[in-house]
Design an enzyme around this catalytic site. Structure first.
Site, PDB file in Angstrom:
ATOM      1  N   CYS A   1      39.857  60.528  36.235  1.00 16.21           N
ATOM      2  CA  CYS A   1      41.051  61.321  36.480  1.00 16.21           C
ATOM      3  C   CYS A   1      40.803  62.070  37.778  1.00 16.21           C
ATOM      4  CB  CYS A   1      41.237  62.298  35.340  1.00 16.21           C
ATOM      5  SG  CYS A   1      41.200  61.484  33.725  1.00 16.21           S
ATOM      6  N   ARG A  48      43.439  57.963  41.284  1.00  8.11           N
ATOM      7  CA  ARG A  48      42.440  58.001  40.209  1.00  8.11           C
ATOM      8  C   ARG A  48      43.075  57.874  38.822  1.00  8.11           C
ATOM      9  NH1 ARG A  48      37.701  59.777  42.127  1.00  8.11           N
ATOM     10  NH2 ARG A  48      37.027  60.218  40.018  1.00  8.11           N
ATOM     11  N   TRP A  62      43.993  59.514  33.824  1.00  8.07           N
ATOM     12  CA  TRP A  62      43.943  58.106  33.443  1.00  8.07           C
ATOM     13  C   TRP A  62      43.408  58.112  32.016  1.00  8.07           C
ATOM     14  CZ3 TRP A  62      40.136  54.323  32.223  1.00  8.07           C
ATOM     15  CH2 TRP A  62      40.607  52.999  32.243  1.00  8.07           C
ATOM     16  N   GLY A 100      36.150  62.163  32.968  1.00 13.87           N
ATOM     17  CA  GLY A 100      34.939  61.556  32.405  1.00 13.87           C
ATOM     18  C   GLY A 100      35.104  61.316  30.921  1.00 13.87           C
ATOM     19  N   GLU A 148      47.648  41.960  39.345  1.00 14.51           N
ATOM     20  CA  GLU A 148      47.602  43.412  39.163  1.00 14.51           C
ATOM     21  C   GLU A 148      48.839  44.140  39.668  1.00 14.51           C
ATOM     22  OE1 GLU A 148      44.397  44.213  42.770  1.00 14.51           O
ATOM     23  OE2 GLU A 148      44.454  45.639  41.137  1.00 14.51           O
TER      24      GLU A 148
HETATM   25  O1  M6R Z   1      35.640  51.183  44.427  1.00 12.03           O
HETATM   26  P1  M6R Z   1      35.102  49.836  44.008  1.00 12.03           P
HETATM   27  O2  M6R Z   1      35.126  48.849  45.113  1.00 12.03           O
HETATM   28  O3  M6R Z   1      33.756  49.938  43.362  1.00 12.03           O
HETATM   29  O4  M6R Z   1      36.115  49.340  42.894  1.00 12.03           O
HETATM   30  C1  M6R Z   1      35.864  48.188  42.151  1.00 12.03           C
HETATM   31  C2  M6R Z   1      37.133  47.659  41.504  1.00 12.03           C
HETATM   32  O5  M6R Z   1      37.627  48.582  40.585  1.00 12.03           O
HETATM   33  C3  M6R Z   1      38.212  47.385  42.562  1.00 12.03           C
HETATM   34  O6  M6R Z   1      37.727  46.514  43.533  1.00 12.03           O
HETATM   35  C4  M6R Z   1      39.470  46.774  41.927  1.00 12.03           C
HETATM   36  O7  M6R Z   1      39.185  45.546  41.342  1.00 12.03           O
HETATM   37  C5  M6R Z   1      40.530  46.640  43.005  1.00 12.03           C
HETATM   38  N1  M6R Z   1      41.109  47.902  43.312  1.00 12.03           N
HETATM   39  C6  M6R Z   1      41.581  45.666  42.642  1.00 12.03           C
HETATM   40  O8  M6R Z   1      42.455  45.465  43.695  1.00 12.03           O
END
Ligand code: M6R
Length: 609
Positions: free
Chosen positions: A2, A27, A74, A99, A488
């Site tokens: 969040c 977030r 979230w 968290g 998505e």
């Molecule tokens: O911040 P990160 O690159 O670690 O995030 C990992 C995934 O949550 C992120 O790549 C997610 O799959 C994408 N936002 C999707 O478009």
């Protein structure tokens, strides 16, 4: 995962908190709320949905006050509704939390036995009650928070106010981000620097198990045992402009079009016509990389797809063995780590819980060292890695990653070149790859000109329910990324396969209602891909092919369309062929009227397991 923002100021803080929450909506956006303390009284407003829903409630009945906390949620424990929205209030305590508290159930039972009554399904309310209980015995808010967090298991970042302590906010973090913003005569807490960019650039990054107390006069940090701690002040380079949407309809569209510039930033000062420059991975980087005998890459989602492309590159050009694994799997199994293996964590945010936990776990497994490929300086992943290569993509607000992906690929291409040279790649080939990479920003700019044709194509997808994406070699992860983008943001069910796998099962899905999208670079696998496309054609499937200008694909023989794009060479073509897939997903989503930047059920930064 969040978003939290809090303030101790002389002026009324609710508008500042709302502005901060809007910057934190990446977030989570299931509900939002804020509470302000004024003259010993707490005023609170909460609403299901986005920050703007809560804002309009607030504006219909505004309240003054210089001390406040706010939250965008979230949902983890409990459905998204007003009762589960933060801030939560119990007794003298009002609290926001990011968290998951793992031992909340026994704590809740104990507190209920002592007479506490809970009105939400959240773990957060339990924390508020515990702090209220710990206020007894003459403890102030800070001592009560310290006593409470010692009993918590799990991850948290919190901001707390007490009706008995006007002008004071106490924060704490473990495993979830929280930072302090230092203003003039006012101070702030936030989940990231973006939330505070309207009020200050002077940032203190808190460490795990820090507890902080902010007032108008200052910020004091304590360790878990209650001793004062000193943490350095950083000047954040974020500007308010960087997070503006400008002329674009959505952040995602802006971020797609920023890619030539963003990739140029990734490459800047790191590569010249002679090749990759020395010392681009930070102090001691070249020495450590000189010992690399293999690579393990760990990441999630889009970042994982970038890692998959890098596996092809590193094995092809540097002849090093590479394993790529999603972080949530890696962290819970025993991997075999041959001597000389480098651990690479790829993350846009640098706060993804699984990636961070995997990186911490890797410490135990005997790697040569860790390298972070990350977009956010001072994020947890960046700070904890031995070596880092920042992607310099600038803030990415759209939940669907676009420029984060292509800049990760640019960074991984730099790493590939560095290791390929070290492993003795033929000089002429090295020069060719270097030239391709230097041309990448310009090639991406050309690729973006395909937008009008992609818009036309998008019309065909509006009423579709499913789509298949195909690619071969390093373009298989590109197909995976294309299908992730489509599902998505447009909510169309999409799957991706290595084209050669089609006949082993998925071909059964192909009929006239199944669009099949293929990426077709020019290269040794083109003929193989063409045979796979024939298999689709023969079943009446509608084929959409994004083909390199040099790839001979007969457009007329296709029920569907072939769109031509200069892929810029065999090395960079996975980066370039990603562009039309991003544009396709974006325009399909726009036509379907979905919430492109904030698709349902998702959040940008996944700081919970
Ligand atoms: O911040 P990160 O690159 O670690 O995030 C990992 C995934 O949550 C992120 O790549 C997610 O799959 C994408 N936002 C999707 O478009």
């Amino acid at each position: 995962m969040c978003g939290i923002v809090a303030a101790a100021a002389q002026r009324d803080v609710a508008p500042l908190l709302i502005a901060g929450l809007k910057a934190l909506e990446y977030r989570g956006y299931d509900s939002a709320g804020l509470a302000v303390l004024e003259g010993g009284e707490v005023h609170r407003v909460r609403a299901k949905g986005k920050v703007r829903e809560m804002e309009s409630l607030y504006l219909s009945n505004p309240f003054p006050g210089g001390t406040g906390i706010a939250h965008t949620r979230w949902a983890t424990h409990g459905v998204p509704n007003e009762a589960n929205a933060h801030p939560h209030m119990i007794g003298r305590i009002t609290l926001v939390h990011n968290g998951i508290i793992e031992n909340y159930a026994p704590l809740r039972a104990q507190l209920q036995a002592k007479g506490y009554h809970f009105t939400s399904e959240t773990d957060t309310e339990v924390m508020a009650a515990l702090i209220d209980q710990n206020l007894s015995g003459g403890r102030g808010l800070r001592e009560a928070v310290l006593a409470t967090v010692r009993d918590l298991e799990g991850a948290y970042a919190i901001a707390v106010i007490s009706s008995e302590e006007p002008g004071r906010v106490v924060g704490a973090r473990r495993g979830a981000p929280l930072l302090v913003g230092l203003g003039i005569g006012e101070n702030f807490l936030g989940s990231d620097a973006q939330a505070l960019v309207q009020v200050t650039n002077r940032i203190i990054y808190l460490e795990d198990d820090d507890v902080v107390e902010i007032t108008r006069e200052g910020a004091q940090i304590y360790t878990l045992d209650g001793k004062p701690a000193h943490r350095g002040v950083h000047e954040s380079e974020l500007s308010a402009d960087a997070v503006e949407r400008g002329e674009y309809r959505h952040y995602m569209q802006k971020e797609i079009f920023e890619q030539p510039h963003a990739v140029a930033n990734t490459l800047e000062t790191r590569i010249s016509a002679a090749g990759v420059l020395p010392n681009i991975f930070g102090a001691g980087g070249d020495e450590l990389l000189a010992k690399v005998k293999g690579v393990h890459i760990v990441a999630c989602g889009t970042s994982y797809h970038a890692g998959m492309v890098a596996k092809y590159w590193l094995e092809d050009y540097a002849r090093l063995p590479v394993n790529v694994e999603v972080a949530s799997e890696y962290r819970y199994r025993e991997t075999v780590v041959p001597p000389g293996t480098l651990f690479i964590a790829i993350s846009q945010s640098g706060e993804t819980a699984d990636t961070l936990a995997a990186m911490r776990e890797s410490r135990r497994r005997g790697y040569l060292g860790t390298l972070a490929i990350c977009n956010v300086p001072e994020s947890s992943v960046t700070r904890e890695a031995d070596l880092k290569l920042m992607t310099h993509a600038g803030p990415e607000i759209g939940v669907a990653s676009t420029k984060a992906f292509t800049t990760q690929l640019a960074a991984l291409a730099l790493l590939t070149l560095h290791l390929a040279k070290q492993q003795g790649l033929d000089e002429e080939r090295y020069r060719d790859l270097t030239e391709q990479l230097l041309r990448l920003p310009r090639t991406l700019e050309e690729a973006l000109k395909l937008e009008p044709q992609v818009i036309e194509l998008a019309e065909r997808f509006v009423h579709r329910h499913h789509a298949l994406f195909l690619g071969r070699g390093e373009h298989y992860p590109v197909a995976l990324e294309g299908s992730l983008k489509l599902k998505e943001i447009s909510y169309i069910h999409a799957e991706a396969y290595p084209a050669g796998e089609l006949k082993h099962g998925p071909l059964a899905l192909v009929d006239e209602d199944m669009p099949v999208i293929a990426v077709a670079p020019n290269g040794p696998l083109l003929d193989k891909l063409k045979s796979n496309l024939q298999e689709v054609r023969a079943r009446g499937g509608e084929l959409i092919v994004f083909a390199d200008t040099n790839a001979h694909i007969d457009g007329n023989a296709t029920r569907g369309a072939v769109l031509r794009i200069d892929a810029g060479g065999d090395f960079i073509s996975p980066v370039v062929l990603t562009i039309p897939l991003q544009l396709l997903a974006y325009h399909v989503a726009v036509l379907r009227g979905t919430d492109v930047d904030q698709p349902r059920n998702l959040a940008k930064s996944v700081t919970v397991e």
